[in-house]
Scaffold this motif. Structure first.
Motif, PDB file in Angstrom:
ATOM      1  N   ASP A  84      -8.106  -0.109 -12.556  1.00 56.19           N
ATOM      2  CA  ASP A  84      -8.702  -1.243 -13.264  1.00 56.19           C
ATOM      3  C   ASP A  84     -10.208  -1.308 -13.026  1.00 56.19           C
ATOM      4  N   ALA A  85     -10.630  -0.883 -11.823  1.00 52.33           N
ATOM      5  CA  ALA A  85     -12.054  -0.917 -11.474  1.00 52.33           C
ATOM      6  C   ALA A  85     -12.819   0.263 -12.064  1.00 52.33           C
ATOM      7  N   GLY A  86     -12.103   1.244 -12.640  1.00 48.93           N
ATOM      8  CA  GLY A  86     -12.780   2.349 -13.295  1.00 48.93           C
ATOM      9  C   GLY A  86     -12.673   3.688 -12.601  1.00 48.93           C
ATOM     10  N   TYR A  87     -11.809   3.802 -11.583  1.00 52.51           N
ATOM     11  CA  TYR A  87     -11.666   5.076 -10.881  1.00 52.51           C
ATOM     12  C   TYR A  87     -10.612   5.952 -11.556  1.00 52.51           C
ATOM     13  N   VAL A  88     -10.850   7.261 -11.514  1.00 57.31           N
ATOM     14  CA  VAL A  88      -9.934   8.238 -12.091  1.00 57.31           C
ATOM     15  C   VAL A  88      -9.758   9.391 -11.112  1.00 57.31           C
ATOM     16  N   LEU A  89      -8.756  10.219 -11.358  1.00 54.58           N
ATOM     17  CA  LEU A  89      -8.562  11.449 -10.601  1.00 54.58           C
ATOM     18  C   LEU A  89      -9.132  12.595 -11.432  1.00 54.58           C
ATOM     19  N   HIS A 132       0.857  -1.186   0.000  1.00 60.57           N
ATOM     20  CA  HIS A 132       0.000   0.000   0.000  1.00 60.57           C
ATOM     21  C   HIS A 132       0.896   1.239   0.000  1.00 60.57           C
ATOM     22  N   GLN A 133       0.522   2.227  -0.804  1.00 60.34           N
ATOM     23  CA  GLN A 133       1.405   3.377  -0.996  1.00 60.34           C
ATOM     24  C   GLN A 133       0.668   4.694  -0.805  1.00 60.34           C
ATOM     25  N   GLU A 134       1.397   5.672  -0.265  1.00 67.35           N
ATOM     26  CA  GLU A 134       0.909   7.054  -0.246  1.00 67.35           C
ATOM     27  C   GLU A 134       2.122   7.963  -0.434  1.00 67.35           C
ATOM     28  N   ILE A 135       2.034   8.832  -1.422  1.00 67.03           N
ATOM     29  CA  ILE A 135       3.158   9.695  -1.773  1.00 67.03           C
ATOM     30  C   ILE A 135       2.928  11.085  -1.203  1.00 67.03           C
ATOM     31  N   PHE A 190      -0.483   9.559  -9.093  1.00 65.28           N
ATOM     32  CA  PHE A 190       0.366   9.094  -8.019  1.00 65.28           C
ATOM     33  C   PHE A 190      -0.467   8.692  -6.801  1.00 65.28           C
ATOM     34  N   ALA A 191      -1.783   8.599  -6.964  1.00 64.61           N
ATOM     35  CA  ALA A 191      -2.673   8.364  -5.822  1.00 64.61           C
ATOM     36  C   ALA A 191      -3.440   7.054  -5.903  1.00 64.61           C
ATOM     37  N   LEU A 192      -3.866   6.664  -7.086  1.00 64.58           N
ATOM     38  CA  LEU A 192      -4.711   5.478  -7.224  1.00 64.58           C
ATOM     39  C   LEU A 192      -3.885   4.221  -7.396  1.00 64.58           C
ATOM     40  N   ALA A 199      -7.946  18.636  -3.188  1.00 58.90           N
ATOM     41  CA  ALA A 199      -6.983  19.243  -2.270  1.00 58.90           C
ATOM     42  C   ALA A 199      -5.745  19.681  -3.050  1.00 58.90           C
ATOM     43  N   CYS A 200      -4.945  18.710  -3.511  1.00 58.37           N
ATOM     44  CA  CYS A 200      -3.629  19.074  -4.061  1.00 58.37           C
ATOM     45  C   CYS A 200      -3.669  19.526  -5.509  1.00 58.37           C
ATOM     46  N   ARG A 201      -4.643  19.085  -6.290  1.00 59.85           N
ATOM     47  CA  ARG A 201      -4.747  19.341  -7.733  1.00 59.85           C
ATOM     48  C   ARG A 201      -3.546  18.803  -8.513  1.00 59.85           C
ATOM     49  N   GLY A 202      -2.731  17.960  -7.899  1.00 54.87           N
ATOM     50  CA  GLY A 202      -1.517  17.492  -8.553  1.00 54.87           C
ATOM     51  C   GLY A 202      -1.471  15.995  -8.788  1.00 54.87           C
ATOM     52  N   GLY A 203      -2.583  15.289  -8.565  1.00 49.13           N
ATOM     53  CA  GLY A 203      -2.600  13.847  -8.788  1.00 49.13           C
ATOM     54  C   GLY A 203      -1.935  13.052  -7.698  1.00 49.13           C
ATOM     55  N   VAL A 204      -1.767  13.644  -6.513  1.00 43.47           N
ATOM     56  CA  VAL A 204      -1.031  12.993  -5.429  1.00 43.47           C
ATOM     57  C   VAL A 204      -1.932  12.545  -4.284  1.00 43.47           C
ATOM     58  N   CYS A 205      -2.886  13.394  -3.860  1.00 39.68           N
ATOM     59  CA  CYS A 205      -3.630  13.103  -2.636  1.00 39.68           C
ATOM     60  C   CYS A 205      -4.794  12.147  -2.840  1.00 39.68           C
ATOM     61  N   GLY A 206      -5.408  12.119  -4.022  1.00 32.33           N
ATOM     62  CA  GLY A 206      -6.525  11.212  -4.281  1.00 32.33           C
ATOM     63  C   GLY A 206      -7.867  11.709  -3.787  1.00 32.33           C
ATOM     64  N   THR A 207      -7.948  12.945  -3.275  1.00 31.55           N
ATOM     65  CA  THR A 207      -9.209  13.460  -2.742  1.00 31.55           C
ATOM     66  C   THR A 207     -10.284  13.552  -3.811  1.00 31.55           C
ATOM     67  N   CYS A 208      -9.903  13.818  -5.060  1.00 34.04           N
ATOM     68  CA  CYS A 208     -10.879  14.018  -6.134  1.00 34.04           C
ATOM     69  C   CYS A 208     -11.205  12.727  -6.887  1.00 34.04           C
ATOM     70  N   ARG A 209     -10.935  11.589  -6.287  1.00 33.32           N
ATOM     71  CA  ARG A 209     -11.225  10.313  -6.946  1.00 33.32           C
ATOM     72  C   ARG A 209     -12.699  10.214  -7.328  1.00 33.32           C
TER      73      ARG A 209
END
Length: 356
Positions: free
Chosen positions: A334-339, A241-244, A326-328, A302-312
């Motif tokens: 694969d399940a269909g989620y995007v930022l 599991h990762q968080e950047i 860098f968040a998903l 939050a970050c608008r940079g593809g890092v935090c994943g808040t806008c998933r």
């Protein structure tokens, strides 16, 4: 959803980091109960009028253990040129009010029996501190190994809290500290925790194959190197599991997801948020988050940079291209989620669901 919360304490952790503790009123108790590893977004009005929406949002992980009563404490490290971190470090004081979003995030561990480990760098200790302290307190059949890397001893956040865990759970908590920029009289030699070093170090410290879950958190370089080291040691991707926390300029320009289709012009976006749907035209070249924000100021980000994943968001129909991710996790895409902050319409009609 954001709520104005009073700062009850500002604690200096290091020469460049503070811990902020917020008071949670009884009526918001249930909204701020968190799962170990989650984060909150903090918001303030921007000094720079050109800031998007006239505000600054930053995401910070909750470092307090999870419990039946919410304890909302976050660690903030001063970033050079960082508008919010400078404000938090130099201006915020007890008694001030900050707008705080309800906890979110999927870099979590619900307490359960097992053997777990984390590799963290710098402020990446913050969510892991909540994870390990909650796990060891609630689950007597759990063990945890923490491998942490910091520049210097003086820059190490939450030294006392981690030492307390070691004293309290000597048989179930293993701590390995690596300092990258100063020599130590004891312990591991100075240097960065890169892929090669971790590949040699980890099997000597613990039975890698027996670890039920690995939690990697910190700068992109450390997280990516640790992931490659673990995969090289035969660890299944599902256990990592990762968080950047930081993406350097070189990595920032590298797309993390290959486009599945070229962007198109004249698209229409339908989005569901908080149970309500709307349909809007997409301006040429704009991220879909911006399309939603023009009509729905409550869209999560939050970050608008593809890092935090808040806008998933879940891609219900249509296709998008993502500039960065860098968040998903791979299973999420694969399940269909995007930022939404990184997604551009690649078909005439696109539908997103922020509620899934």
């Amino acid at each position: 959803m954001f709520h104005p919360l009073r700062v009850s304490e500002v604690e200096r952790l290091t020469d460049d980091a503070v811990a902020l503790t917020f008071e949670v009123p009884p009526e918001l108790r249930d909204r701020f109960l968190h799962t170990p590893g989650q984060h909150v977004a903090l918001r303030r009005k921007a000094v720079d009028a050109a800031a998007p929406g006239g505000e600054i949002r930053r995401t910070y992980s909750i470092c307090a253990p999870a419990g039946t009563e919410p304890v909302l404490r976050v660690g903030v490290r001063l970033v050079e040129g960082g508008q919010f971190s400078t404000y938090a470090f130099k201006e915020l004081a007890a008694g001030d009010t900050v707008e705080v979003m309800e906890p979110t995030g999927r870099f979590v561990l619900e307490p359960r029996p097992g053997y777990f480990a984390a590799i963290v760098g710098g402020s990446g200790i913050t969510p892991v501190l909540s994870i390990v302290s909650t796990l060891l307190a609630r689950e007597p059949e759990a063990r945890f190994c923490l491998v942490r890397s910091d520049r210097t001893v003086a820059s190490t956040m939450f030294l006392d809290e981690v030492a307390d865990l070691k004293d309290r759970y000597p048989d179930r908590f293993q701590l390995v500290t690596v300092i990258s920029r100063e020599e130590q009289q004891a312990g591991l030699s100075t240097g960065r925790l890169d892929r090669q070093r971790l590949a040699q170090l980890l099997p000597a410290m613990l039975p890698v194959a027996d670890v039920d879950g690995w939690f990697l958190c910190g700068p992109l370089g450390l997280v990516a190197g640790a992931d490659r080291a673990l995969r090289g040691l035969g660890v299944d991707r599902s256990r990592i599991h990762q968080e950047i926390f930081h993406v350097d300029d070189a990595a920032a320009g590298t797309p993390a997801l290959a486009p599945s289709a070229p962007p198109v012009t004249g698209s229409t976006l339908t989005a569901t948020l908080a149970g309500r749907s709307g349909t809007w035209p997409v301006k040429d070249g704009e991220p879909l988050l911006e399309t939603v924000l023009r009509s729905r100021a409550d869209a999560p980000y939050a970050c608008r940079g593809g890092v935090c994943g808040t806008c998933r968001a879940f891609l219900v129909s249509g296709e998008v291209t993502m500039d960065r991710n860098f968040a998903l996790e791979p299973e999420e895409t694969d399940a269909g989620y995007v930022l939404a902050c990184q997604s551009h319409a690649a078909t005439p009609d696109v539908e997103l669901d922020f509620d899934r």
